[in-house]
Design an enzyme around this catalytic site. Sequence first.
Site, PDB file in Angstrom:
ATOM      1  N   GLU A   1      -1.936   8.078 -41.567  1.00 20.44           N
ATOM      2  CA  GLU A   1      -0.797   8.589 -40.794  1.00 20.44           C
ATOM      3  C   GLU A   1      -1.137   8.568 -39.303  1.00 20.44           C
ATOM      4  O   GLU A   1      -0.397   8.023 -38.486  1.00 20.44           O
ATOM      5  CB  GLU A   1      -0.484  10.018 -41.253  1.00 20.44           C
ATOM      6  N   HIS A   2      -2.245   9.191 -38.933  1.00 22.41           N
ATOM      7  CA  HIS A   2      -2.721   9.208 -37.546  1.00 22.41           C
ATOM      8  C   HIS A   2      -4.065   8.490 -37.482  1.00 22.41           C
ATOM      9  O   HIS A   2      -4.971   8.808 -38.255  1.00 22.41           O
ATOM     10  CB  HIS A   2      -2.936  10.637 -37.040  1.00 22.41           C
TER      11      HIS A   2
ATOM     12  N   GLN B   1      -5.784  18.324 -37.907  1.00 23.46           N
ATOM     13  CA  GLN B   1      -5.009  18.032 -39.112  1.00 23.46           C
ATOM     14  C   GLN B   1      -5.417  18.932 -40.264  1.00 23.46           C
ATOM     15  O   GLN B   1      -4.591  19.344 -41.071  1.00 23.46           O
ATOM     16  CB  GLN B   1      -5.168  16.563 -39.510  1.00 23.46           C
TER      17      GLN B   1
ATOM     18  N   GLU C   1      26.288 -21.180 -61.762  1.00 20.36           N
ATOM     19  CA  GLU C   1      26.029 -19.821 -62.243  1.00 20.36           C
ATOM     20  C   GLU C   1      27.076 -19.351 -63.250  1.00 20.36           C
ATOM     21  O   GLU C   1      27.018 -18.213 -63.716  1.00 20.36           O
ATOM     22  CB  GLU C   1      25.980 -18.851 -61.051  1.00 20.36           C
TER      23      GLU C   1
END
EC number: 1.1.1.23
Length: 438
Positions: free
Chosen positions: A335-336, A267, A423
Amino acid sequence: MSITIRKLDSTSAGFGAELRALLAFEASEDAAIEQSVAQILADVKSRGDAAVLEYTNRFDRLSASSIAALELPQDALQTALDSLAPKARAALEAAAARVRAYHEKQKIECGTHSWQYTESDGTVLGQKVTPLDRVGLYVPGGKAAYPSSVLMNAIPARVAGVGEIVMVVPTPDGVKNDLVLAAALLGGVDRVFTIGGAQAVGALAYGTATVPAVDKICGPGNAYVASAKRRVFGTVGIDMIAGPSEILVLCDGTTDPNWVAMDLFSQAEHDELAQSILLCPDGAFLERVEKAIDELLPSMPRQDVIRASLEGRGALIKVRDMAEACRIANDIAPEHLEISALEPQQWGQQIRHAGAIFLGRYTSESLGDYCAGPNHVLPTSRTARFSSPLGVYDFIKRSSLIEVSAEGAQTLGEIASELAYGEGLQAHAKSAEFRMKH
């Protein structure tokens, strides 16, 4: 020259603050880039093909006469595939087959089908699932050519049933990448335009006389592309704005230190802002990994990038035990996430937040990047706490189905009108009451 990598210890008093400082990352917005992108998008929206052609010729140093001339026919993709060396073609075809098989399974398992049920009074309720009509795929060009990203973006869209996939890829100086074009063919891409940058994003979002407007844009790109995707979001959907790549390795100290060091490199070599972190309860093992880093780094072609990444944002962290490592991993939400241990399944059960989880010492993150099957487009910057990998579900949408019977209109009308009056929305109430028998 040995590397200077940050070392932390979870037992130290200031560990929490040190970890937060390590993880802190805010994507900087360059004012000049933002201004340039805003101008390009406005120009593309206003002038269409003419603007896209002008910017493409300028930035990619081309002399194309029209956008139509920048569209590649399918036989050009076939020619690219046929031109590959046998081993490269076999690898690309094998990766495509595995990615397709995984996403076909995902389609079955992830609630991508329509459903409905009928209540006792005959009212029918349900959900209709439909694929997107058209998706745009942005693919970086030049030196940063990633055929694997073409497969990871195009195949789930095709499996989902997207009607048309339009790919844009810049070709600076007219240079085309055969691996990328071959991947487009294997991924099922319908149309390919050799355009890039913010102008390509604008063309996909707004449509031109030649480039069709899409419903969603996916794929990585540089700062200009990321800015353009942010700006067109709302007009179209986007996959995500990805931050720097990340890997977190949880190791019990039983894996070859060289393997772990190279996993951290995998990475770190992406760019200087990528983040590689190792958590381990064995201090002696951390020292062996540090030694392996020093020994292996000189042999890496991208050693300068790896060094800058590891020294700037990397860390070797000693933890009390693997259970604590899992708790810290959930806080990091990487991420990993690699769990390189004797009992990876045991520790994997404790993980709640990660883009992808790689279990066991033989499961390198790089296998997931290219050919294991699951998608490599993953949430970064702790967004795995609330988001998921790209998948078939990103290319479908759901519509609620409501078919009220005459009898059901009485029961539901009474409830709806009461709430509507509360409402202050009289027309809502009357709309329900008109269908009731009094």
